[in-house]
Design a protein around this motif. Sequence first.
Motif, short mmCIF file in Angstrom:
data_model
loop_
_atom_site.label_atom_id
_atom_site.label_comp_id
_atom_site.label_asym_id
_atom_site.label_seq_id
_atom_site.Cartn_x
_atom_site.Cartn_y
_atom_site.Cartn_z
N CYS A 181 108.11 -18.16 -7.73
CA CYS A 181 106.90 -18.83 -7.25
C CYS A 181 107.06 -20.34 -7.19
O CYS A 181 106.13 -21.05 -6.81
CB CYS A 181 105.72 -18.49 -8.15
N ASN A 182 108.20 -20.84 -7.59
CA ASN A 182 108.44 -22.27 -7.55
C ASN A 182 108.63 -22.70 -6.10
O ASN A 182 109.60 -22.32 -5.43
CB ASN A 182 109.69 -22.58 -8.39
N ALA A 183 107.73 -23.50 -5.59
CA ALA A 183 107.76 -23.88 -4.18
C ALA A 183 109.00 -24.67 -3.81
O ALA A 183 109.44 -24.67 -2.67
CB ALA A 183 106.51 -24.69 -3.84
N GLU A 184 109.58 -25.34 -4.79
CA GLU A 184 110.77 -26.15 -4.52
C GLU A 184 112.06 -25.36 -4.63
O GLU A 184 113.14 -25.88 -4.36
CB GLU A 184 110.81 -27.34 -5.49
N CYS A 185 111.96 -24.11 -5.04
CA CYS A 185 113.15 -23.29 -5.24
C CYS A 185 113.52 -22.58 -3.94
O CYS A 185 112.65 -22.10 -3.22
CB CYS A 185 112.89 -22.27 -6.34
N GLU A 186 114.83 -22.51 -3.64
CA GLU A 186 115.28 -21.87 -2.40
C GLU A 186 115.24 -20.35 -2.49
O GLU A 186 115.22 -19.66 -1.48
CB GLU A 186 116.72 -22.29 -2.10
N THR A 187 115.26 -19.82 -3.70
CA THR A 187 115.27 -18.37 -3.87
C THR A 187 113.96 -17.77 -3.40
O THR A 187 112.91 -18.21 -3.82
CB THR A 187 115.48 -18.02 -5.35
N LYS A 188 114.04 -16.80 -2.49
CA LYS A 188 112.83 -16.12 -2.05
C LYS A 188 112.60 -14.90 -2.92
O LYS A 188 111.55 -14.72 -3.49
CB LYS A 188 112.95 -15.72 -0.58
N HIS A 199 113.42 -14.88 -15.62
CA HIS A 199 113.72 -16.24 -15.18
C HIS A 199 114.45 -16.20 -13.85
O HIS A 199 115.30 -15.35 -13.63
CB HIS A 199 114.56 -16.96 -16.23
N CYS A 200 114.12 -17.12 -12.99
CA CYS A 200 114.77 -17.21 -11.70
C CYS A 200 116.23 -17.64 -11.89
O CYS A 200 116.49 -18.61 -12.60
CB CYS A 200 114.02 -18.22 -10.83
N PRO A 201 117.18 -16.92 -11.26
CA PRO A 201 118.60 -17.27 -11.44
C PRO A 201 118.95 -18.61 -10.80
O PRO A 201 119.95 -19.22 -11.14
CB PRO A 201 119.34 -16.11 -10.78
N LYS A 202 118.11 -19.05 -9.87
CA LYS A 202 118.43 -20.28 -9.15
C LYS A 202 117.89 -21.53 -9.86
O LYS A 202 118.63 -22.45 -10.16
CB LYS A 202 117.84 -20.19 -7.74
N CYS A 203 116.59 -21.52 -10.16
CA CYS A 203 116.00 -22.72 -10.75
C CYS A 203 115.76 -22.55 -12.25
O CYS A 203 115.44 -23.51 -12.94
CB CYS A 203 114.69 -23.07 -10.05
N GLY A 204 115.92 -21.32 -12.76
CA GLY A 204 115.74 -21.09 -14.19
C GLY A 204 114.29 -21.04 -14.62
O GLY A 204 114.01 -20.88 -15.80
ZN LIG Z 1 113.47 -20.29 -8.54
#
Ligand SMILES: [Zn+2]
Length: 97
Positions: free
Chosen positions: A34-41, A9-14
């Motif tokens: 892969c979430n386009a709206e997430c800032e995490t690259k 899971h992405c730590p930023k958007c979950g």
């Molecule tokens: Zn994310």
Amino acid sequence: MKMCSTPVHCPKCGGNNVKSFGYSAHNVPRYFCCNAECETKSFMLEYRYKAYEPGVKEKVVDMAINGGGIRDTSRVLGINKKTVINTLKKRERLSSS
Ligand SMILES: [Zn+2]
């Protein structure tokens, strides 16, 4: 997308729309959100479990304020020196804005 299915899971958007992204210099697997709206690259799970554990950031800042050196801070908290520096830098940026 099928290629984005990793049980991470992405730590930023979950979100779990994450794919593996090679390895860091210390052979820690890197992941890419892969979430386009997430800032995490890209991110590493090690960060999630050490530096981003609740309270660790505060402890880093606490030790820095109390004169603890970066080397001591990283040793005591069991996190990377770079992580300590980045945490302090991020805080500086936040408080100066
Ligand atoms: Zn994310």
